[in-house]
Structures are given as structure tokens and as C-alpha cells.
Scaffold this motif. Structure first.
Motif: not given
Length: 292
Positions: A95-100, A237-248
Motif C-alpha cells: 500500500i505505502e509503495s502505491k501511495r508513493i 543498476s538505476l532501475c534496481e535502485r529505484t524499485a528498491k527505494a520505493i519497494d515495488l
């Protein structure tokens, strides 16, 4: 395992149903009972005393084991998600990831914390001086709703006069969201790179190109086309960091062609299912559902 695919008010569910029908054999292989519902198919109760109730298309049902939303994460969708989670269901994207992800301004804050390269973001209001916009993001610039997708409401501001006219038309109090301004990145005019992520890993990418050479937006919804792109170490690298940062766990990332490399433009927490399956494969997609 029971999995629900829930579409919002704007998203048409036909593509979801076609995608699920194409993968019926794999669904049976993994013992997954997949169903598609529109958000107005679902009714529920919230209670502090006793078990809450859940209905789908008028029939009382048990909650799914997993579910995933497609469409803007508005108050109705958020209520359904909260109810399902309270009943023991697991959202493929938290839920929180979707809010972000559903709010470009929130996304910018989270990416900034992790020092992830992105297009600069500035919220703008009727009272915002044009001088500040010009100083901070530059003119020309791109303005868009903080909440929205598909290129809707996105405008290119090419002069101070246009910027002031745009601001003058904004309501003094914006109760339904915030507008943001971002630099106009000439090197990415009319094109971006969409990367499809499954289990926080990039599996496929394609360049989206505007159909009109004068068009600055690259959205397929706006008449563009795409061609496949081979993933590079930089993009991975950029995409993995982004998905991890938002937890998607599942998402589509839109990268812009910056002058010094790729930067994150937008994060889409519900990429088109048909395209996702076509590019990534139904089996990988199902494994991501099971591991959520």
C-alpha cells in the motif's frame, strides 16, 4: 491460490481479461485461481466488532490471497486495498509503495533520499512567482499533475508569458492535487525508455517514440510507437535502485535520455498487463505474484 486483478475507474478491464485468458494453462499449472474485478464490483464493511464482510459482484466471498491494482490509486482504490489487507490479503505492491508511486511529488522525495538521478521536481501554485520557476527548473519547462498517468494534463511551457498564464488559471486552493514543474529535457524530446520490472528486477525495455516529431510526450496513449532496447548495466543498476527505494515488486519505470546518462522520469506501479506478459513472459510474472 486466489489472485484478484482490480481495475480502477479509468482503466478498461478488457486487456486484463485477454491476458488472463492467454495464460490459463500456466495458471492451472501453478494452481492459481485468477479473477478480474472492476473497483465498483467490490463491496466491503469495516468493523471493530466481528469479522468484516466482502462482496464481489453482489456475492459474499472470501478475500483473495494476493491482489494487484491497475489504475490511479484514488480514495476508492485505497479503501478497497486497506480492507483486503485487513482481511489477510497481500498486495503485490505494498500500500505505502502505491501511495508513493501514485504521486510524482512523493516519488521525487523518495528518490532524492537515495540520491537516484531524476528530473528535478517543483510543486507550483497560483502564487508561485515565474521568476522562481525560471530560476529553479528553467523555461521552457514541463508542467503536469502530481497524480495522473498516460500523459494527461501534461503541458510544455515555452515562455514566461505562457508560464504566467498557466499559473493564473490555477485555482487558489487545489483540493484535488498539486501541479508540478520539471525541466524540459531537450535530449529526450518525444522519447523515453520504459523498463518493465518483475520482482524488482528489470526484464525488458523499449524506447517509446512520439509519432509526431513536434510532440514532446512519448506516451503510447498519445499515438507513439516503440522499439525494443537491450538492457545495459547502467539501466539495470538505476532501475534496481529505484524499485528498491520505493519497494515495488511489479512496475514500469520511465527513464529520460539525459545529456549525461539516463535519469528517472516517472514510476508506474501498474504497467499494462498485456505488454508485461508479452515482454517478460507469463511464467516470470506468475512467479513474482507468488513471491510477493
Amino acid at each position: 491460490m486466489k489472485v484478484w486483478f482490480i481495475t480502477g475507474a479509468i482503466v478498461q478491464g478488457d486487456s486484463i481479461e485477454r491476458a488472463l485468458e492467454s495464460g490459463r494453462e500456466l495458471l492451472r499449472k501453478y494452481n492459481i485461481e485468477a479473477e478480474h474485478f472492476r473497483r465498483n464490483d467490490i463491496d466491503y464493511t469495516v468493523s471493530s466488532d466481528g469479522e468484516p464482510s466482502l462482496y464481489a459482484k453482489g456475492e459474499r466471498v472470501s478475500p483473495p490471497d494476493r491482489f494487484i491494482f491497475y489504475g490511479a490509486f484514488d480514495a476508492v482504490m485505497e479503501g478497497i486495498e486497506e480492507a483486503l489487507v485487513a482481511m489477510g490479503s497481500v498486495s503485490v505492491n505494498p500500500i505505502e509503495s502505491k501511495r508513493i508511486a501514485g504521486n510524482k511529488l512523493k516519488t521525487a522525495h523518495f528518490l532524492s533520499r537515495e540520491k537516484i538521478p531524476q528530473a528535478k521536481v517543483m510543486p507550483v501554485f497560483r502564487s508561485t512567482p515565474v521568476d522562481i520557476i525560471e530560476t529553479e527548473v528553467g523555461i521552457p519547462c514541463v508542467v503536469k499533475p502530481a497524480v495522473g498517468f498516460g500523459g494527461k494534463g501534461v503541458e510544455l511551457i515555452q515562455s514566461r508569458v505562457e508560464a504566467q498564464a498557466f499559473l493564473d488559471e490555477l485555482p487558489e486552493i487545489m483540493s484535488d492535487g498539486v501541479m508540478i514543474a520539471q525541466p524540459y529535457i531537450e535530449s529526450s524530446k518525444g522519447r523515453d525508455l520504459r523498463v518493465l520490472m518483475v520482482g524488482k528486477k528489470p526484464y525488458a525495455a523499449f524506447v517509446r517514440q512520439a509519432g509526431d516529431p513536434e510532440e514532446f510526450r512519448s506516451n503510447i496513449h498519445q499515438g507513439g510507437h516503440y522499439e525494443d532496447f537491450k538492457l545495459t548495466d547502467e539501466v539495470i543498476s538505476l532501475c534496481e535502485r529505484t524499485a528498491k527505494a520505493i519497494d515495488l515488486n511489479l512496475c514500469g519505470l520511465d527513464l529520460l535520455f539525459g545529456e549525461d546518462g539516463f535519469i528517472v522520469g516517472e514510476v508506474n506501479d501498474s504497467p499494462g498487463l498485456e505488454t508485461l506478459i508479452k515482454k517478460v513472459g507469463f511464467e516470470r510474472f506468475l512467479k513474482a505474484l507468488l513471491s510477493a
